[in-house]
Motif scaffolding. Structure first.
Motif, PDB file in Angstrom:
ATOM      1  N   ASP A  36      44.405  30.284  48.452  1.00 51.08           N
ATOM      2  CA  ASP A  36      44.613  28.877  48.817  1.00 51.08           C
ATOM      3  C   ASP A  36      43.436  28.000  48.389  1.00 51.08           C
ATOM      4  O   ASP A  36      43.583  26.789  48.238  1.00 51.08           O
ATOM      5  CB  ASP A  36      44.855  28.743  50.329  1.00 51.08           C
ATOM      6  CG  ASP A  36      46.210  29.315  50.733  1.00 51.08           C
ATOM      7  OD1 ASP A  36      47.013  29.644  49.834  1.00 51.08           O
ATOM      8  OD2 ASP A  36      46.460  29.460  51.950  1.00 51.08           O
ATOM      9  N   SER A  37      42.252  28.623  48.221  1.00 47.68           N
ATOM     10  CA  SER A  37      41.083  27.857  47.741  1.00 47.68           C
ATOM     11  C   SER A  37      41.120  27.664  46.227  1.00 47.68           C
ATOM     12  O   SER A  37      40.255  26.993  45.668  1.00 47.68           O
ATOM     13  CB  SER A  37      39.774  28.581  48.114  1.00 47.68           C
ATOM     14  OG  SER A  37      39.595  28.614  49.503  1.00 47.68           O
ATOM     15  N   GLY A  38      42.090  28.327  45.561  1.00 46.75           N
ATOM     16  CA  GLY A  38      42.217  28.144  44.116  1.00 46.75           C
ATOM     17  C   GLY A  38      41.616  29.251  43.282  1.00 46.75           C
ATOM     18  O   GLY A  38      41.428  29.101  42.069  1.00 46.75           O
ATOM     19  N   VAL A  39      41.299  30.394  43.918  1.00 46.87           N
ATOM     20  CA  VAL A  39      40.715  31.528  43.185  1.00 46.87           C
ATOM     21  C   VAL A  39      41.847  32.408  42.648  1.00 46.87           C
ATOM     22  O   VAL A  39      42.905  32.530  43.270  1.00 46.87           O
ATOM     23  CB  VAL A  39      39.785  32.339  44.128  1.00 46.87           C
ATOM     24  CG1 VAL A  39      39.269  33.598  43.445  1.00 46.87           C
ATOM     25  CG2 VAL A  39      38.632  31.469  44.607  1.00 46.87           C
ATOM     26  N   ASP A  40      41.611  33.028  41.491  1.00 45.64           N
ATOM     27  CA  ASP A  40      42.603  33.923  40.876  1.00 45.64           C
ATOM     28  C   ASP A  40      42.472  35.311  41.532  1.00 45.64           C
ATOM     29  O   ASP A  40      41.575  36.078  41.200  1.00 45.64           O
ATOM     30  CB  ASP A  40      42.300  33.988  39.367  1.00 45.64           C
ATOM     31  CG  ASP A  40      43.410  34.660  38.589  1.00 45.64           C
ATOM     32  OD1 ASP A  40      44.381  35.121  39.221  1.00 45.64           O
ATOM     33  OD2 ASP A  40      43.296  34.716  37.353  1.00 45.64           O
ATOM     34  N   VAL A  41      43.379  35.593  42.481  1.00 45.05           N
ATOM     35  CA  VAL A  41      43.260  36.813  43.301  1.00 45.05           C
ATOM     36  C   VAL A  41      44.372  37.804  42.975  1.00 45.05           C
ATOM     37  O   VAL A  41      45.543  37.417  42.900  1.00 45.05           O
ATOM     38  CB  VAL A  41      43.348  36.465  44.816  1.00 45.05           C
ATOM     39  CG1 VAL A  41      43.253  37.732  45.668  1.00 45.05           C
ATOM     40  CG2 VAL A  41      42.263  35.488  45.220  1.00 45.05           C
TER      41      VAL A  41
END
Ligand code: NDP
Length: 328
Positions: A36-41
């Motif tokens: 949700d913070s915009g990191v590619d997980v």
């Protein structure tokens, strides 16, 4: 050192793939917050219920070895006791120089159960909160505090990468304290082995004294903690302070609490805690726990069974049912 929201950015995670290995208490919460913070997980998990859960939550899920090989940053969020074996087999061989390995507990590094290769950044981002609440706070626009540490800085950017992970998880919304792996290990184990047994012993001692004095056991247990009044008092201690929250109680209560506290002899408790800390620091506890795991958790089972069949716990369970207080 305490870091807040304005001290961190997601910049160090730009163009990086972050693998969350383990999709349990911490894994699910941290993966969703970072996403949700915009990191590619991506997620690494063996094929089972958690694998399905991660897929249902919208993540690409791989075996632990594949997820590690694909990622630049790997969060190790499986139980501490299985980490050394899984690290040895699936993670260590798939990490490359320049990767970052993120622990949420200092245990296996402190006790040298895991010894990552030289070219890897080894950092700690340890939320001081259970996973479900790490997620709830994030969704609420807040965050759980966390400890951060750098054990190995191969890239020269380990600290900023760790801070970016803490930021993505939501921890900088509250505060991130920089410390060492050993400090996280000592304080975490002291909460479990030093503080909790003292709290639980106080509850047991009160039960024994009041039962002897003819008080109905359910009344003692409701008053002690089952009614949740004590949980609310602790909540106020955590948000207002131990003495300030006393304003919520009558003056009779305040006088009784403060008088009892000032007359209480804490030296036996200090001595108990010193002994626990010494066994933690010397590695005696870690060795005993390793033996216990190797022997199939015999002592853990017998300790647990002993308490489960005690009058205190049997009364506690019956009281939970009688008052409809049971909750997951
Ligand atoms: P969990 O017990 O919730 O981890 C469960 C996950 O680990 C599941 O994905 C599970 O997969 C996987 N797993 C369990 N055993 C194995 C195995 N033998 N091989 C492969 N995968 C396995 O862990 P926590 O989230 O509680 O803890 C993770 C880390 O976070 C630990 O280092 C812990 O100390 C730290 N931590 C935990 C906190 C907490 O609140 N629990 C607080 C702060 C830090 P499967 O579904 O297949 O079983």
């Amino acid at each position: 050192l305490i870091y807040h929201e304005t001290d961190a950015t997601l910049g160090p995670l730009d163009e990086k793939i972050v693998a969350v290995v383990g999709y349990g208490n911490q894994g699910r919460a941290q993966a969703r917050n970072m996403c949700d913070s915009g990191v590619d997980v991506i997620v690494g998990n063996r094929e089972d219920g958690s694998h399905e859960q991660a897929t249902a939550d919208g993540f690409e899920v791989y075996s632990i070895a594949d997820a590690t090989a694909r990622a630049d940053v790997v969060l190790l969020l499986i139980p501490d006791e299985v980490q050394p074996e899984i690290y040895q087999r699936d993670i260590g061989p798939n990490l490359e120089a320049g990767d970052t390995l993120v622990f949420a507990s200092g245990y296996n590094v402190t006790y040298e159960r895991i010894d990552p290769a030289d070219g890897i950044d080894v950092v700690l981002v340890a939320p001081r909160m259970i996973g479900t609440v790490v997620r709830e706070l994030y969704e609420d626009g807040r965050g759980a505090p966390a400890l951060l540490a750098v054990e190995q800085d191969a890239s020269g950017a380990a600290q900023s990468r760790a801070l970016a992970v803490a930021h993505a998880v939501g921890a900088t919304r509250s505060g991130v304290v920089e410390t060492e792996f050993e400090t996280e290990t000592r304080t975490d184990l002291m909460s479990e082995q030093g503080l909790f047994p003292v709290f639980a012993s106080a509850l047991l001692a009160r039960f024994e004294v009041e039962t002897e004095a003819g008080v109905p056991p359910a009344v003692t247990l409701l008053e002690s903690y089952l009614s949740r009044e004590m949980a609310h008092i602790f909540e106020k201690c955590a948000t207002q302070g131990i003495v300030s929250q006393m304003d919520l109680h009558s003056q009779t209560s305040q006088y009784g609490q403060l008088l009892g506290l000032s007359e209480f002899d804490r030296e036996p408790i200090r001595e108990f805690m010193r002994e626990r800390l010494a066994a933690i620091d010397s590695g005696e506890f870690a060795d005993e726990w390793a033996d216990e795991q190797a022997s199939g958790y015999e002592r853990l089972s017998s300790l647990r069974e002993g308490y489960e069949s005690s009058e205190f716990i049997e009364t506690e369970q019956a009281t939970l049912d009688a008052f409809g207080l049971r909750k997951d």
